[in-house]
Design an enzyme around this catalytic site. Sequence first.
Site, PDB file in Angstrom:
ATOM      1  N   GLU A 158      -1.386  -6.703  -1.910  1.00 17.68           N
ATOM      2  CA  GLU A 158      -2.468  -5.707  -1.809  1.00 17.68           C
ATOM      3  C   GLU A 158      -2.053  -4.386  -2.451  1.00 17.68           C
ATOM      4  OE1 GLU A 158      -3.888  -5.319   2.249  1.00 17.68           O
ATOM      5  OE2 GLU A 158      -3.618  -7.453   2.654  1.00 17.68           O
ATOM      6  N   HIS A 201       0.870  -1.182   0.000  1.00 10.76           N
ATOM      7  CA  HIS A 201       0.000   0.000   0.000  1.00 10.76           C
ATOM      8  C   HIS A 201       0.905   1.229   0.000  1.00 10.76           C
ATOM      9  CE1 HIS A 201      -3.652  -2.245   0.634  1.00 10.76           C
ATOM     10  NE2 HIS A 201      -3.134  -2.857   1.689  1.00 10.76           N
TER      11      HIS A 201
HETATM   12  C1  XIL Z   1      -9.616  -3.604   4.006  1.00 13.43           C
HETATM   13  C2  XIL Z   1     -10.788  -3.763   3.061  1.00 13.43           C
HETATM   14  O1  XIL Z   1     -10.391  -3.471   1.744  1.00 13.43           O
HETATM   15  C3  XIL Z   1     -11.923  -2.843   3.483  1.00 13.43           C
HETATM   16  O2  XIL Z   1     -13.069  -3.076   2.688  1.00 13.43           O
HETATM   17  C4  XIL Z   1     -12.257  -3.099   4.936  1.00 13.43           C
HETATM   18  O3  XIL Z   1     -13.252  -2.175   5.375  1.00 13.43           O
HETATM   19  C5  XIL Z   1     -11.023  -2.959   5.806  1.00 13.43           C
HETATM   20  O4  XIL Z   1     -10.008  -3.820   5.332  1.00 13.43           O
HETATM   21  N1  XIL Z   1      -4.691  -4.544   5.013  1.00 13.43           N
HETATM   22  C6  XIL Z   1      -5.342  -5.750   4.887  1.00 13.43           C
HETATM   23  C7  XIL Z   1      -6.699  -5.795   4.282  1.00 13.43           C
HETATM   24  O5  XIL Z   1      -4.747  -6.796   5.153  1.00 13.43           O
HETATM   25  O6  XIL Z   1      -7.478  -6.818   4.815  1.00 13.43           O
HETATM   26  C8  XIL Z   1      -7.419  -4.468   4.424  1.00 13.43           C
HETATM   27  O7  XIL Z   1      -8.623  -4.550   3.687  1.00 13.43           O
HETATM   28  C9  XIL Z   1      -6.534  -3.334   3.958  1.00 13.43           C
HETATM   29  C10 XIL Z   1      -5.277  -3.257   4.770  1.00 13.43           C
END
Ligand code: XIL
Length: 387
Positions: free
Chosen positions: A284, A254
Amino acid sequence: MRLRRLLAVSTAGVAAALAISTAAVAVPSGTTTSSAVAPDSLRALAAKIGLRIGTAVIPFDLNTANYAAVAAGQFSVVTPGNEMKWQVVEPTQGTFDWSGADRLVAFAQAHGQLVRGHTLLWHNQLPTWLTTGVANGTISDAQLTDLLHQHITTEVTRYKGKIWQWDVANEFFTDSNPSGINPNDFWVSHLGAGIIPQAFRWAHEADPHALLCYNDYNIAGEDGSNAKSDAVFAWLQQMLAQGVPINCVGDQGHLDTQFGFSGTRMTQDLQRYASLGLKVAITEADVRTFVNNATDQVPTDNLSQFAQPFEFGQMLKACLAVRQCISFTVWGFGDADSWVPGFFKGEGYATIYDVNLNPKTAYTELQQDLQLAAHGAPHRTGIGADS
Ligand code: XIL
């Protein structure tokens, strides 16, 4: 329009490439490549080098044709964004809701995709009955251990043979320098840090063939100091020495254009995990930036339109440079469905498709990187020495 055109094109070669794309790692059976996949799609290009391109999916959005077309046409591995988290699968103690997870697994199987399971042990998105029970003392630490064991066994068993990689444990390390396992984490504070390797053992017992991953953010140098990566690396060494069944490391990826980011460092950190005999994955990926509003998500700084695809490209290149990097997953493909506007005030534009599901520059960036990776960059001539 573009989607329809892309989906109309199919080649047997692509299907064959997809079928053999993950040799040497456990690939669940029963996945077929049924639908047409365009040769210039992300998934087809990546298949040529055995890489899986993934996305987080909102399972019930798959009922929307445009959304489903991109999900099926571009990606060869899918992750439920929320629907395998404890809060969703067991909202009331003993009452289960597998509808979202089942929907996604069925979709994946129908479209020749693998599934990343996400996530079994995390401090967030736990059911209220669990956190309340722990807080008011009606759930003891011993009962909490049993409940977790049961949760992991039930969920992993339900999808046994259908999950390629499981994010067994998620986000246990602090963002401090030096970093370490967070002593205040919900699980660690109640059950001690030994609960993390224990979760891997339970998951392994339930599905011995799934790849079991430790997943976290900023563990490939995104923190600048590399402190978190160092801590995770040292912990993994310890765990592996103790024979804990950990097979892979997921770096969430991220990013935010307002912070610096080094693709070189990411490559080195991924390579370092791989040197332990582990697979690595970007799990992610998204790159957020400041935007005008959460609906249109137009970047407020013109340079963002260059920084955003650039950082996506750097992450993919880091993965491409490390042979053990087996999947590159984006956290949702369209800005309209991204978690970013809801979680980061004033930010958005974090994905590779815009709010109307048109591919952005970041999409083209990934596509071109994969094209080069698939075909090999051409040998340069006529630049002096040989001209
Ligand atoms: C996020 C989802 O995308 C959202 O819809 C939810 O409200 C919160 O979680 N790290 C992770 C993910 O491992 O599970 C998270 O996903 C984002 C951050």
